[in-house]
Design an enzyme around this catalytic site. Structure first.
Site, mmCIF file in Angstrom:
data_model
loop_
_atom_site.group_PDB
_atom_site.id
_atom_site.type_symbol
_atom_site.label_atom_id
_atom_site.label_comp_id
_atom_site.label_asym_id
_atom_site.label_seq_id
_atom_site.Cartn_x
_atom_site.Cartn_y
_atom_site.Cartn_z
ATOM 1 N N ALA A 206 1.000 -1.167 -0.066
ATOM 2 C CA ALA A 206 0.010 -0.105 -0.091
ATOM 3 C C ALA A 206 0.851 1.151 0.028
ATOM 4 C CB ALA A 206 -0.882 -0.138 1.239
ATOM 5 N N GLY B 115 0.119 -4.924 0.813
ATOM 6 C CA GLY B 115 -0.798 -5.024 0.039
ATOM 7 C C GLY B 115 -0.704 -5.320 -1.334
ATOM 8 N N GLU C 104 4.031 -5.639 7.504
ATOM 9 C CA GLU C 104 3.336 -4.689 8.034
ATOM 10 C C GLU C 104 3.651 -4.421 9.650
ATOM 11 O OE1 GLU C 104 1.860 -6.513 5.866
ATOM 12 O OE2 GLU C 104 0.457 -5.512 4.717
HETATM 13 C C1 3H9 Z 1 0.645 -2.185 3.579
HETATM 14 O O1 3H9 Z 1 0.885 -2.685 2.599
HETATM 15 C C2 3H9 Z 1 -0.680 -2.229 4.285
HETATM 16 C C3 3H9 Z 1 -1.641 -3.100 3.591
HETATM 17 O O2 3H9 Z 1 -1.912 -4.500 4.137
HETATM 18 C C4 3H9 Z 1 -3.185 -2.583 3.800
HETATM 19 C C5 3H9 Z 1 -3.669 -1.844 2.895
HETATM 20 C C6 3H9 Z 1 -5.232 -1.575 3.270
HETATM 21 N N1 3H9 Z 1 4.852 3.250 -0.103
HETATM 22 O O3 3H9 Z 1 13.364 1.164 -0.033
HETATM 23 P P1 3H9 Z 1 13.795 2.031 -1.243
HETATM 24 C C7 3H9 Z 1 9.469 4.348 -1.771
HETATM 25 S S1 3H9 Z 1 1.902 -1.509 4.335
HETATM 26 C C8 3H9 Z 1 5.346 4.473 -0.445
HETATM 27 O O4 3H9 Z 1 14.910 2.843 -1.347
HETATM 28 P P2 3H9 Z 1 14.344 -0.654 -2.816
HETATM 29 C C9 3H9 Z 1 10.426 4.888 -0.750
HETATM 30 O O5 3H9 Z 1 10.197 5.694 0.216
HETATM 31 C C10 3H9 Z 1 3.462 -1.501 3.286
HETATM 32 N N2 3H9 Z 1 6.410 4.641 -0.884
HETATM 33 O O6 3H9 Z 1 13.774 0.930 -2.710
HETATM 34 C C11 3H9 Z 1 11.438 5.450 -1.758
HETATM 35 O O7 3H9 Z 1 11.214 6.646 -1.925
HETATM 36 P P3 3H9 Z 1 12.363 7.929 -2.293
HETATM 37 C C12 3H9 Z 1 3.872 -2.830 3.178
HETATM 38 C C13 3H9 Z 1 7.205 3.616 -0.820
HETATM 39 O O8 3H9 Z 1 14.532 -0.762 -4.232
HETATM 40 C C14 3H9 Z 1 11.486 4.579 -3.066
HETATM 41 O O9 3H9 Z 1 10.136 3.962 -2.864
HETATM 42 N N3 3H9 Z 1 5.106 -2.707 2.402
HETATM 43 C C15 3H9 Z 1 6.559 2.360 -0.421
HETATM 44 O O10 3H9 Z 1 15.700 -0.569 -1.940
HETATM 45 C C16 3H9 Z 1 12.357 3.367 -3.085
HETATM 46 O O11 3H9 Z 1 12.370 2.835 -1.949
HETATM 47 C C17 3H9 Z 1 6.389 -2.603 2.854
HETATM 48 O O12 3H9 Z 1 6.373 -2.362 4.274
HETATM 49 C C18 3H9 Z 1 5.428 2.305 -0.218
HETATM 50 N N4 3H9 Z 1 5.012 1.010 0.307
HETATM 51 O O13 3H9 Z 1 13.508 -1.347 -2.287
HETATM 52 C C19 3H9 Z 1 7.452 -2.553 1.972
HETATM 53 N N5 3H9 Z 1 7.926 1.218 -0.644
HETATM 54 O O14 3H9 Z 1 13.133 7.392 -3.676
HETATM 55 C C20 3H9 Z 1 8.095 -1.209 2.056
HETATM 56 C C21 3H9 Z 1 8.864 2.156 -1.246
HETATM 57 O O15 3H9 Z 1 11.473 9.176 -2.393
HETATM 58 N N6 3H9 Z 1 9.055 -1.020 0.984
HETATM 59 N N7 3H9 Z 1 8.645 3.407 -1.279
HETATM 60 O O16 3H9 Z 1 13.015 7.931 -1.121
HETATM 61 C C22 3H9 Z 1 10.172 -1.892 0.882
HETATM 62 O O17 3H9 Z 1 10.602 -2.694 1.464
HETATM 63 C C23 3H9 Z 1 11.302 -1.570 -0.312
HETATM 64 O O18 3H9 Z 1 10.997 -0.191 -0.407
HETATM 65 C C24 3H9 Z 1 11.098 -2.220 -1.456
HETATM 66 C C25 3H9 Z 1 12.190 -1.484 -2.643
HETATM 67 C C26 3H9 Z 1 11.658 -3.654 -1.096
HETATM 68 C C27 3H9 Z 1 9.744 -2.475 -1.875
#
Ligand code: 3H9
Length: 679
Positions: free
Chosen positions: A64, A103, A126
């Protein structure tokens, strides 16, 4: 056709929907709306027999959109979109690659088929954001892999590889062409919500629950996640889903989730250098490390594990040989445990150098010798003679003036600070200290090196103690004032541990040894202004041979590696004498006062560091304190803590510490710290 956020194409009789929403295809309101439109088209066009949802760029869906969580939920809601996918009469498949998280995985679980490319990372992280999955993850995942596996995954936020996900039944197939394989599998609908949760022995479930609670330190999100997964086996799907959503929404609004979101973005913001320092980093492949002590060894291990070639230089032959053996053994152990690639050992890219000429091939030289300016300047004189032109020359000093060290060379433009934290192979923090003399690209090289080591690299200016030690020093000094004012060490420690610190300041002091601070204080004694409040307890303890844990006594006494519950008569007598010498009438300090004074000291120092430009942005300070000093992540660091406090109450706390400190106190610009919104 591109609809912004989602690109649709038709392959044969299948609609391929590619989410295209950089950087990580987060399921923002726009993407959710486009998915609804896509489903309408799938239903309306008779020639289409099903759809495959995939992601553009490096990943399927990163989750999400975390940035939306500070605003009220916006329709269409993700659970509703997923219900529409399940209700759609035509089958929908998910083709995963890169990351399928939160999500994103929940969306895949609502599809009829899931195919992942090799290398995909899947998970429901999460809880690391103080949440539980809010779009059916806690109800659908156990229907595929069972309650105990779901508890392990959701309760810890662990990420799975594609093969492991297939083995658990979370994905149907692993294939190099996930879209093609998913198209081939589109057949009858197979709604995960209609599956029965596979039966399991209660013991297995209890064990999984206990393990997740322990790993997650019993935080509220972990407890809620486990309860939600338990519901999957006990309640009809719709009821379990409603309970999950209610728990998700309640957690989403909690201060803890806000603090963890702040940390998520703070960690990523810390990677961005201010515009003036952005430049291409220098190429680093070979690293020389000077000094085979504890620090040098830890840095060498971290560097080898990241795949660099390492030259370890020490003049002491015995230490050198021992270091080689230790590093070999540690890496072999890590490879055997599956923590690093076995290829790193064959051959291990480690050279032990007996002479200075050994450092000549290095692109980066890291000095890790005794913390003494004269010693470091001498070492840098030698480095200057032997390092190749263009090499980056780094010092691991924890508080010394880097320009004074750089002045010992003829190339101050190549000198920077890389302040590692002990043990350097474990601790995730790296302070990258830039000086005004540094060449363009030097800070960028330090930051890029830190990232390759898997560390949280944070840029700092060249001020005494940089970010972390300067703030920790203010905090620790305030805690020592509280001893003189009436608290015992165990009261201060207990209050701060209850707040969430991994260890209180006096337990930390005993663990790291009191002699380092003793040496520094003794060297400052002659020049210290008599009007500056100084608590002489630490010196008195050291003079009695109580240097901390390693001597069996410090603020506490030690038996079998455990510290005593409280301080003993010697410590109490020393503290009472200090209070009496200052004419203080001791009083009880309540835990709330202890916490507020200790934190106010951190916050005030943070404001000074921001104003002085030692910190590039306020949130960097939180990254430093959380990753290097045991500040509870779930509180988001001292700046985040301050921003959630009543402004007037915080100002009163700073008045209190000003009064407690007296002469020489400098008040930081609190407004700047609380309102700064630098990128
Ligand atoms: C959820 O899903 C709740 C649901 O269950 C319920 C819904 C109803 N959103 O980490 P990076 C941005 S909770 C917004 O350096 P990588 C990040 O800020 C979510 N932005 O890249 C950064 O921005 P900037 C559960 C996001 O390649 C850029 O993307 N998901 C999100 O090393 C690059 O990020 C997680 O907890 C996001 N969800 O790794 C996963 N994700 O360039 C969280 C990233 O402006 N994310 N950004 O600084 C990750 O683990 C890593 O970002 C990922 C990519 C592995 C995806």
């Amino acid at each position: 056709m591109t609809m912004g956020g989602l690109t649709l194409s038709v392959r044969g009789d299948v609609l391929v929907a590619e989410i295209d929403h950089p950087p990580v295809n987060a399921l923002s309101a726009l993407v959710r709306a486009k998915l609804v439109e896509m489903l309408a088209r799938l239903g309306a066009e008779e020639r289409l027999r099903g759809a495959v949802i995939t992601g553009a760029g490096g990943c399927f869906i990163g989750g999400a959109d975390i940035a939306e969580f500070d605003r009220p939920p916006e329709a269409p809601l993700l659970p509703d979109v997923l219900a529409m996918i399940e209700a759609c009469p035509k089958p929908v498949a998910a083709a995963l690659h890169g990351a399928a998280l939160g999500g994103g995985l929940e969306l895949a679980l609502a599809c009829d088929v899931r195919v992942a490319e090799p290398g995909t990372r899947l998970g429901l992280p999460e809880v690391t954001l103080g949440l539980i999955p809010g779009a059916g993850g806690t109800q659908r995942l156990p229907r595929l892999c069972g309650v105990s596996a779901a508890m392990r995954l959701i309760g810890t936020g662990e990420r799975l590889g594609a093969e492991a996900a297939r083995a658990l039944g979370v994905v149907d197939e692993v294939a190099a062409d996930a879209v093609g394989a998913a198209m081939a599998r589109l057949g009858a609908k197979r709604r995960v919500s209609a599956l029965a949760v596979p039966p399991e022995a209660p013991d297995e479930i209890l064990a999984a629950e206990a393990a997740a609670l322990k790993a997650g330190k019993g935080r509220p999100a972990v407890r809620a996640a486990l309860a939600a997964v338990r519901n999957a086996a006990a309640l009809p799907f719709a009821e379990g889903l409603a309970a999950e959503r209610a728990a998700f929404l309640a957690l989403r609004a909690s201060p803890e989730a806000a603090a963890l979101r702040h940390m998520f973005f703070a960690e990523r913001a810390a990677q961005r250098l201010p515009a003036a320092l952005r430049a291409a980093p220098r190429l680093v492949e070979e690293v020389a490390i000077i000094g085979a002590g504890t620090m040098g060894l830890g840095i060498a291990q971290a560097t080898l594990e990241a795949g660099f070639g390492v030259v370890l230089f020490d003049t002491d032959a015995g230490k050198r040989a021992q270091a080689g053996e230790t590093l070999r053994a540690r890496l072999a152990e890590r490879a055997a445990a599956g923590r690093i690639a076995p290829a790193l050992l064959s051959p291990l890219r480690l050279t032990l150098a007996a002479g200075w000429d050994g450092i000549a091939p290095a692109d980066l030289v890291i000095e890790a010798v005794f913390e003494d300016l004269a010693v470091k300047r001498e070492v840098f004189g030698q480095i200057d003679l032997h390092a190749k032109p263009g090499a980056v020359l780094a010092t691991n000093t924890s508080y010394l003036d880097i320009e004074a060290i750089a002045a010992a060379t003829a190339r101050p433009q190549d000198v920077l600070g890389l302040h590692f934290f002990s043990p350097a192979n474990v601790m995730k923090l790296l302070e990258v200290v830039n000086t005004p003399s540094a060449a363009p690209g030097l800070a960028a090289t330090g930051m890029a090196f830190g990232k390759r080591l898997g560390k949280h690299a944070v840029l700092c200016g060249n001020g005494f103690g940089f970010l972390g030690n300067r703030i920790y020093n203010a905090y620790r000094t305030q805690c020592e004032f509280m001893l003189e004012d009436g608290a015992w060490p165990e009261e201060v420690d207990a209050a701060l541990e209850a707040f969430g610190f991994a260890m209180g300041p006096f337990t930390v002091a005993d663990l790291s040894g009191l002699d380092i601070a003793w040496r520094m204080r003794t060297s400052q004694a002659a020049t210290r202004d008599a009007r500056v409040r100084h608590v002489p307890v630490l010196e008195a303890l050291c003079e009695q041979g109580r240097l901390g844990r390693k001597t069996g006594a410090g603020y506490y006494t030690y038996a079998n590696g455990q510290h005593s519950a409280g301080s003993d008569e010697v410590v109490r007598g020393t503290i009472l004498a200090a209070s009496a010498a200052r004419g203080i009438v001791r009083r009880t300090l309540e835990p709330a006062e202890i916490v507020r004074r200790a934190l106010a000291a951190m916050v005030n120092e943070a404001a000074l560091l921001l104003a002085e430009g030692v910190a590039a942005r306020a949130s960097d300070i939180d990254v430093v304190l959380v990753h290097g000093y045991g500040f509870p992540r779930f509180r988001g660091g001292p700046v985040q803590w301050a921003r959630t406090q009543d402004r007037a109450a915080l100002a009163r706390d700073i008045d209190l510490i000003e009064a407690a400190t007296g002469f020489g106190f400098r008040r930081g610009p609190l407004d700047l710290l609380l309102t700064e919104t630098l990128p």
